[in-house]
Enzyme design. Structure first.
Site, mmCIF file in Angstrom:
data_model
loop_
_atom_site.group_PDB
_atom_site.id
_atom_site.type_symbol
_atom_site.label_atom_id
_atom_site.label_comp_id
_atom_site.label_asym_id
_atom_site.label_seq_id
_atom_site.Cartn_x
_atom_site.Cartn_y
_atom_site.Cartn_z
ATOM 1 N N ASP A 198 -1.384 9.248 12.255
ATOM 2 C CA ASP A 198 0.421 8.862 12.577
ATOM 3 C C ASP A 198 -0.447 9.224 14.409
ATOM 4 O O ASP A 198 -0.600 10.879 14.334
ATOM 5 C CB ASP A 198 0.652 9.479 12.265
ATOM 6 C CG ASP A 198 2.131 9.027 12.326
ATOM 7 O OD1 ASP A 198 2.086 8.952 13.072
ATOM 8 O OD2 ASP A 198 2.760 9.498 11.035
ATOM 9 N N PHE B 16 10.653 3.601 7.770
ATOM 10 C CA PHE B 16 10.774 2.773 8.417
ATOM 11 C C PHE B 16 10.736 0.718 7.974
ATOM 12 O O PHE B 16 10.740 0.448 8.423
ATOM 13 C CB PHE B 16 10.739 3.196 10.379
ATOM 14 C CG PHE B 16 11.005 4.040 11.008
ATOM 15 C CD1 PHE B 16 12.138 3.904 10.797
ATOM 16 C CD2 PHE B 16 10.189 5.176 11.555
ATOM 17 C CE1 PHE B 16 12.708 5.366 11.543
ATOM 18 C CE2 PHE B 16 10.356 5.771 11.712
ATOM 19 C CZ PHE B 16 12.127 5.974 12.042
ATOM 20 N N ASN C 11 -0.544 12.737 7.302
ATOM 21 C CA ASN C 11 -1.378 12.295 8.781
ATOM 22 C C ASN C 11 -1.789 11.464 8.527
ATOM 23 O O ASN C 11 -3.043 11.095 9.581
ATOM 24 C CB ASN C 11 -0.462 13.080 10.265
ATOM 25 C CG ASN C 11 0.613 12.783 10.734
ATOM 26 O OD1 ASN C 11 1.817 11.647 9.168
ATOM 27 N ND2 ASN C 11 1.377 13.877 11.040
ATOM 28 N N ARG D 121 5.271 3.005 1.610
ATOM 29 C CA ARG D 121 6.457 3.075 2.063
ATOM 30 C C ARG D 121 6.424 3.843 2.949
ATOM 31 O O ARG D 121 6.481 5.127 2.432
ATOM 32 C CB ARG D 121 7.462 3.116 0.849
ATOM 33 C CG ARG D 121 7.960 1.569 0.668
ATOM 34 C CD ARG D 121 9.045 1.558 -0.339
ATOM 35 N NE ARG D 121 10.021 2.062 0.404
ATOM 36 C CZ ARG D 121 11.248 1.793 -0.778
ATOM 37 N NH1 ARG D 121 11.302 1.400 -1.729
ATOM 38 N NH2 ARG D 121 12.728 1.561 -0.246
ATOM 39 N N LEU E 180 0.750 -0.877 -0.136
ATOM 40 C CA LEU E 180 -0.254 -0.087 -0.170
ATOM 41 C C LEU E 180 0.518 1.017 -0.256
ATOM 42 O O LEU E 180 0.356 2.333 -0.206
ATOM 43 C CB LEU E 180 -1.008 -0.091 1.245
ATOM 44 C CG LEU E 180 -1.524 -1.291 1.889
ATOM 45 C CD1 LEU E 180 -2.647 -0.861 2.895
ATOM 46 C CD2 LEU E 180 -3.048 -0.809 0.377
ATOM 47 N N GLU F 58 -6.160 -0.745 10.900
ATOM 48 C CA GLU F 58 -7.271 -0.289 10.006
ATOM 49 C C GLU F 58 -7.110 -0.419 8.738
ATOM 50 O O GLU F 58 -5.985 0.580 8.028
ATOM 51 C CB GLU F 58 -8.145 0.375 10.521
ATOM 52 C CG GLU F 58 -10.090 0.325 9.711
ATOM 53 C CD GLU F 58 -10.720 1.833 10.308
ATOM 54 O OE1 GLU F 58 -11.237 2.129 10.031
ATOM 55 O OE2 GLU F 58 -9.870 2.015 11.893
ATOM 56 N N TYR F 59 -7.437 -0.872 7.335
ATOM 57 C CA TYR F 59 -7.322 -0.338 5.782
ATOM 58 C C TYR F 59 -7.947 1.185 5.847
ATOM 59 O O TYR F 59 -9.640 0.737 5.862
ATOM 60 C CB TYR F 59 -7.674 -1.439 5.333
ATOM 61 C CG TYR F 59 -8.035 -0.940 3.611
ATOM 62 C CD1 TYR F 59 -6.508 -0.729 3.566
ATOM 63 C CD2 TYR F 59 -8.484 -1.355 3.216
ATOM 64 C CE1 TYR F 59 -6.298 -0.480 1.844
ATOM 65 C CE2 TYR F 59 -8.358 -1.747 1.246
ATOM 66 C CZ TYR F 59 -7.428 -0.756 1.000
ATOM 67 O OH TYR F 59 -7.516 -0.832 -0.111
ATOM 68 N N THR G 273 6.215 18.768 12.338
ATOM 69 C CA THR G 273 6.552 19.782 11.436
ATOM 70 C C THR G 273 6.582 20.975 10.860
ATOM 71 O O THR G 273 5.237 21.761 11.614
ATOM 72 C CB THR G 273 6.352 19.147 9.791
ATOM 73 O OG1 THR G 273 6.026 17.584 10.305
ATOM 74 C CG2 THR G 273 6.951 19.738 8.146
ATOM 75 N N ASP H 205 0.571 16.494 15.946
ATOM 76 C CA ASP H 205 1.648 16.237 14.718
ATOM 77 C C ASP H 205 0.524 16.155 13.354
ATOM 78 O O ASP H 205 0.117 15.523 13.112
ATOM 79 C CB ASP H 205 2.288 15.084 14.602
ATOM 80 C CG ASP H 205 3.082 15.765 13.652
ATOM 81 O OD1 ASP H 205 3.282 16.776 12.834
ATOM 82 O OD2 ASP H 205 3.696 14.588 12.656
ATOM 83 N N VAL I 13 4.083 -0.591 3.778
ATOM 84 C CA VAL I 13 3.058 -1.360 4.160
ATOM 85 C C VAL I 13 1.723 -2.433 3.744
ATOM 86 O O VAL I 13 2.020 -1.811 2.176
ATOM 87 C CB VAL I 13 1.751 -0.022 4.628
ATOM 88 C CG1 VAL I 13 0.425 -0.999 5.090
ATOM 89 C CG2 VAL I 13 2.668 0.772 5.709
ATOM 90 N N LYS J 169 -2.046 17.176 9.764
ATOM 91 C CA LYS J 169 -1.496 17.949 9.047
ATOM 92 C C LYS J 169 -1.685 16.458 7.710
ATOM 93 O O LYS J 169 -2.010 15.737 8.512
ATOM 94 C CB LYS J 169 0.647 17.783 8.618
ATOM 95 C CG LYS J 169 0.789 16.355 9.215
ATOM 96 C CD LYS J 169 2.587 17.097 8.878
ATOM 97 C CE LYS J 169 3.526 15.191 9.595
ATOM 98 N NZ LYS J 169 4.732 15.885 9.225
ATOM 99 N N LYS K 122 1.666 -2.960 8.752
ATOM 100 C CA LYS K 122 2.660 -2.298 8.759
ATOM 101 C C LYS K 122 3.991 -2.520 9.009
ATOM 102 O O LYS K 122 4.164 -3.801 10.069
ATOM 103 C CB LYS K 122 2.712 -0.783 10.015
ATOM 104 C CG LYS K 122 3.261 -0.104 9.259
ATOM 105 C CD LYS K 122 2.694 1.590 10.377
ATOM 106 C CE LYS K 122 2.886 2.415 9.354
ATOM 107 N NZ LYS K 122 3.020 3.436 9.987
#
Ligand code: AMP
Length: 295
Positions: free
Chosen positions: A173, A43, A160, A40, A38, A110-111, A190, A155, A46, A157, A61
């Site tokens: 995230d 780290f 995420n 990258r 799905l 969850e997808y 960020t 975070d 997915v 944004k 993940k």
């Protein structure tokens, strides 16, 4: 083959039904059929996956332990898992569980069938007011829920945010989120989305999320964040001074600008509370009552 996306996979239990000690079955890779990649991340990768027993479709993940170690983010990951696995809200991506082997850590997520929101924003350049208001309202509800559990996201944004099969937004995230009862001083996130109190590393609280939601609302409507600049130092200065300007194009209603202005306030205690945001005329007039934007 029947595929279920309704019932989440449950941790299976083994042991007797007579009330003897119940061992929690641990997930392993063998419990899943692995499908297409799905995406990258920094780290790892997915994958779409199906839990064999329930046929439930998930996103798996896969994170590499050595990379987590090298970047010293194991602690952050532990916190992310701990927080996200306890949250249950339609606009927050579920984390069903995790497992690991010698080299990897696996998160069972969850997808989100419609993928990343920022790609959609890139494609459209900017969103309509109806679409932006629907998203902002759903995120406000999710953040009210988080804050009620003393979780600050920190975070928020476009990168995420994922989009579910019905078009509903999912906060995805929680890498920078904290579970807190206190005011905090850590610098994270960020730059473009950071509030003045975090840029200046002074104490902050849940109101940082109101600021970031204001930035997000601006970016939804104009296609760029409000304090964007070539140099980091200029973005920094513009944030601290709240150098907020509304370009003449695209045309945005004064009600939307009023809402953004009430969220992007330097004194965090003076930002429009999220419950009040839901009553703001721009939200009331534009957000889909269903909470889902279908286009
Ligand atoms: P991440 O490591 O979280 O940045 O994920 C890398 C990429 O995988 C994302 O940018 C998405 O495109 C995709 N992805 C991650 N999680 C999911 C999910 N739960 N559902 C669908 N796609 C995902």
């Amino acid at each position: 083959m029947a595929i279920s996306t309704e019932t989440p996979p449950q941790q299976q239990h083994k042991g007797s039904s007579e009330g003897a000690a119940v061992d929690q079955k641990r997930w392993t890779l063998n419990d899943f059929d692995i499908g297409k990649p799905l995406g990258r991340g920094k780290f790892g990768h997915v994958y779409l996956a199906r839990e064999k027993r329930s046929n439930h479709i998930v996103a798996l993940k896969v994170l590499f332990k050595n990379q987590l170690k090298q970047s010293q983010v194991e602690h952050q990951l532990r916190r992310e898992v701990e927080i996200q696995s306890h949250l249950r809200h339609p606009n927050i991506l579920r984390l069903y569980g995790y497992f690991y082997d010698q080299k990897r850590v696996y998160l069972i997520l969850e997808y989100a069938a419609k993928g990343e929101l920022y790609k959609e924003l890139q494609k459209c350049k900017y969103f309509s007011e109806r679409r932006a208001a629907t998203y902002v309202a759903s995120l406000a509800r999710a953040l009210i829920y988080c804050h009620g559990k003393h979780v600050i996201h920190r975070d928020i944004k476009p990168e995420n945010l994922l989009v579910g099969a019905q078009g509903e937004l999912k906060i995805a995230d929680f890498g920078w989120s904290v579970h807190t009862f206190n005011r905090r001083r850590t610098m994270c996130g960020t730059l473009d989305y950071l509030p003045p109190e975090m840029v200046e590393s002074v104490e902050h609280d849940a109101n940082v999320d109101i600021w970031s939601l204001g930035i997000l609302c601006y970016e939804f409507l104009y296609g760029v964040p409000p304090f964007e600049a070539k140099e980091h130092s200029d973005t920094y200065r513009r944030i601290v001074q709240v150098d907020l300007k509304f370009p003449s194009r695209p045309v945005v209603s004064s009600a939307a600008k009023d809402l953004i202005t009430q969220m992007l306030v330097k004194d965090s205690s003076q930002r429009l509370p999220l419950k009040k945001l839901l009553e703001h005329p721009w939200i009331v007039q534009n957000a889909e009552p269903s909470g889902v934007y279908r286009g």
